[in-house]
Write a protein that holds these residues in place. Sequence first.
Motif, PDB file in Angstrom:
ATOM      1  N   ARG A 122       0.835  -1.201   0.000  1.00  0.00           N
ATOM      2  CA  ARG A 122       0.000   0.000   0.000  1.00  0.00           C
ATOM      3  C   ARG A 122       0.867   1.246   0.000  1.00  0.00           C
ATOM      4  O   ARG A 122       1.874   1.314   0.714  1.00  0.00           O
ATOM      5  CB  ARG A 122      -0.911   0.040   1.235  1.00  0.00           C
ATOM      6  CG  ARG A 122      -1.799  -1.165   1.422  1.00  0.00           C
ATOM      7  CD  ARG A 122      -2.591  -1.027   2.716  1.00  0.00           C
ATOM      8  NE  ARG A 122      -3.365  -2.217   3.017  1.00  0.00           N
ATOM      9  CZ  ARG A 122      -2.908  -3.250   3.710  1.00  0.00           C
ATOM     10  NH1 ARG A 122      -1.666  -3.232   4.183  1.00  0.00           N
ATOM     11  NH2 ARG A 122      -3.670  -4.283   3.949  1.00  0.00           N
ATOM     12  N   ILE A 123       0.445   2.250  -0.769  1.00  0.00           N
ATOM     13  CA  ILE A 123       1.093   3.554  -0.718  1.00  0.00           C
ATOM     14  C   ILE A 123       0.030   4.626  -0.631  1.00  0.00           C
ATOM     15  O   ILE A 123      -1.112   4.439  -1.064  1.00  0.00           O
ATOM     16  CB  ILE A 123       2.014   3.813  -1.934  1.00  0.00           C
ATOM     17  CG1 ILE A 123       1.207   3.894  -3.232  1.00  0.00           C
ATOM     18  CG2 ILE A 123       3.109   2.785  -2.028  1.00  0.00           C
ATOM     19  CD1 ILE A 123       2.032   4.353  -4.422  1.00  0.00           C
ATOM     20  N   PRO A 183      -3.357   1.232   7.401  1.00  0.00           N
ATOM     21  CA  PRO A 183      -2.496   0.266   8.095  1.00  0.00           C
ATOM     22  C   PRO A 183      -1.076   0.794   8.284  1.00  0.00           C
ATOM     23  O   PRO A 183      -0.589   1.613   7.499  1.00  0.00           O
ATOM     24  CB  PRO A 183      -2.506  -0.950   7.163  1.00  0.00           C
ATOM     25  CG  PRO A 183      -3.757  -0.822   6.368  1.00  0.00           C
ATOM     26  CD  PRO A 183      -3.971   0.649   6.185  1.00  0.00           C
ATOM     27  N   ASP A 184      -0.415   0.313   9.327  1.00  0.00           N
ATOM     28  CA  ASP A 184       0.928   0.782   9.663  1.00  0.00           C
ATOM     29  C   ASP A 184       1.935   0.579   8.545  1.00  0.00           C
ATOM     30  O   ASP A 184       2.890   1.346   8.418  1.00  0.00           O
ATOM     31  CB  ASP A 184       1.445   0.065  10.925  1.00  0.00           C
ATOM     32  CG  ASP A 184       0.854   0.639  12.207  1.00  0.00           C
ATOM     33  OD1 ASP A 184       0.160   1.666  12.133  1.00  0.00           O
ATOM     34  OD2 ASP A 184       1.103   0.046  13.275  1.00  0.00           O
ATOM     35  N   ASP A 185       1.748  -0.464   7.730  1.00  0.00           N
ATOM     36  CA  ASP A 185       2.748  -0.741   6.699  1.00  0.00           C
ATOM     37  C   ASP A 185       2.540   0.081   5.422  1.00  0.00           C
ATOM     38  O   ASP A 185       3.271  -0.093   4.447  1.00  0.00           O
ATOM     39  CB  ASP A 185       2.787  -2.235   6.360  1.00  0.00           C
ATOM     40  CG  ASP A 185       1.472  -2.762   5.790  1.00  0.00           C
ATOM     41  OD1 ASP A 185       0.493  -1.997   5.706  1.00  0.00           O
ATOM     42  OD2 ASP A 185       1.431  -3.956   5.425  1.00  0.00           O
ATOM     43  N   THR A 186       1.570   0.981   5.422  1.00  0.00           N
ATOM     44  CA  THR A 186       1.349   1.841   4.258  1.00  0.00           C
ATOM     45  C   THR A 186       2.528   2.789   4.091  1.00  0.00           C
ATOM     46  O   THR A 186       2.915   3.494   5.023  1.00  0.00           O
ATOM     47  CB  THR A 186       0.057   2.660   4.424  1.00  0.00           C
ATOM     48  OG1 THR A 186      -1.040   1.780   4.646  1.00  0.00           O
ATOM     49  CG2 THR A 186      -0.205   3.513   3.184  1.00  0.00           C
ATOM     50  N   THR A 215       8.110   7.735   4.210  1.00  0.00           N
ATOM     51  CA  THR A 215       7.990   7.216   5.566  1.00  0.00           C
ATOM     52  C   THR A 215       6.883   6.166   5.548  1.00  0.00           C
ATOM     53  O   THR A 215       6.499   5.691   4.484  1.00  0.00           O
ATOM     54  CB  THR A 215       7.713   8.357   6.566  1.00  0.00           C
ATOM     55  OG1 THR A 215       7.661   7.832   7.902  1.00  0.00           O
ATOM     56  CG2 THR A 215       6.437   9.110   6.262  1.00  0.00           C
ATOM     57  N   THR A 216       6.410   5.752   6.701  1.00  0.00           N
ATOM     58  CA  THR A 216       5.275   4.833   6.779  1.00  0.00           C
ATOM     59  C   THR A 216       4.267   5.373   7.786  1.00  0.00           C
ATOM     60  O   THR A 216       4.598   6.176   8.656  1.00  0.00           O
ATOM     61  CB  THR A 216       5.700   3.416   7.213  1.00  0.00           C
ATOM     62  OG1 THR A 216       6.192   3.470   8.567  1.00  0.00           O
ATOM     63  CG2 THR A 216       6.761   2.838   6.295  1.00  0.00           C
ATOM     64  N   ILE A 217       3.048   4.904   7.656  1.00  0.00           N
ATOM     65  CA  ILE A 217       2.020   5.301   8.626  1.00  0.00           C
ATOM     66  C   ILE A 217       2.424   4.870  10.031  1.00  0.00           C
ATOM     67  O   ILE A 217       2.284   5.631  10.996  1.00  0.00           O
ATOM     68  CB  ILE A 217       0.660   4.700   8.237  1.00  0.00           C
ATOM     69  CG1 ILE A 217       0.127   5.357   6.955  1.00  0.00           C
ATOM     70  CG2 ILE A 217      -0.350   4.859   9.379  1.00  0.00           C
ATOM     71  CD1 ILE A 217      -0.228   6.828   7.087  1.00  0.00           C
TER      72      ILE A 217
END
Length: 202
Positions: A137-138, A172-175, A185-187
């Motif tokens: 996911r981006i 989600p955190d891995d976005t 960066t990531t969420i």
Amino acid sequence: MLVVGFPAGPLEANCYLLAPDGGDECVIVDPGEEAAEPIEAALAEHGLRPAAMLATHGHPDHVASAGEVGARHGIPLYLHEADRPLLGQDAGQRKDGIVPLVDGPLRLAGLEITVSGTPGHTAGSVVFGLTSAEGGRIVLTGDSLFAGSIGRSSGDGGELVRSLGTKVMTLPDDTVVLPGHGPATTIGRERAANPFLAGTGA
């Protein structure tokens, strides 16, 4: 999914080219100041044809090359209607070359893009969400969310924080976050360490 990004112009605004795996069409996100020639170089390097341009918001450092790129390739600029008044003469963008962005799904160049309005930095700021064929996911956040910071608000500072809390920090955190300036960066990283998100409920 192919993601090509580079900073352009005096404010080093990030411009991105997005294309599906194996596709020869792409979308251009935030064709800002001095971005026209780097865009052409990236298109040539990767063998891509642009289908459209998308703007996270209407500030010149994110749309100033839209007129030149649009005229060269005969493609429209997708921009939220609330930010249309921000387009200056230097953008060179024909009024009939603009497609209004609205919340919801958008399919361009073989990509499924989710448009979410995030007013605060500007009235018409939006973020673009995509999921790759592999499930990654981006989200392209423009000047709403940066690594370790958030954008300046055009009015009520709380509006931007509310937009982030309801539209961005629910991801989600891995976005992977691709911002309008600075590094990716990531969420999850921003949820854990961004001091400006304390009021978002993240």
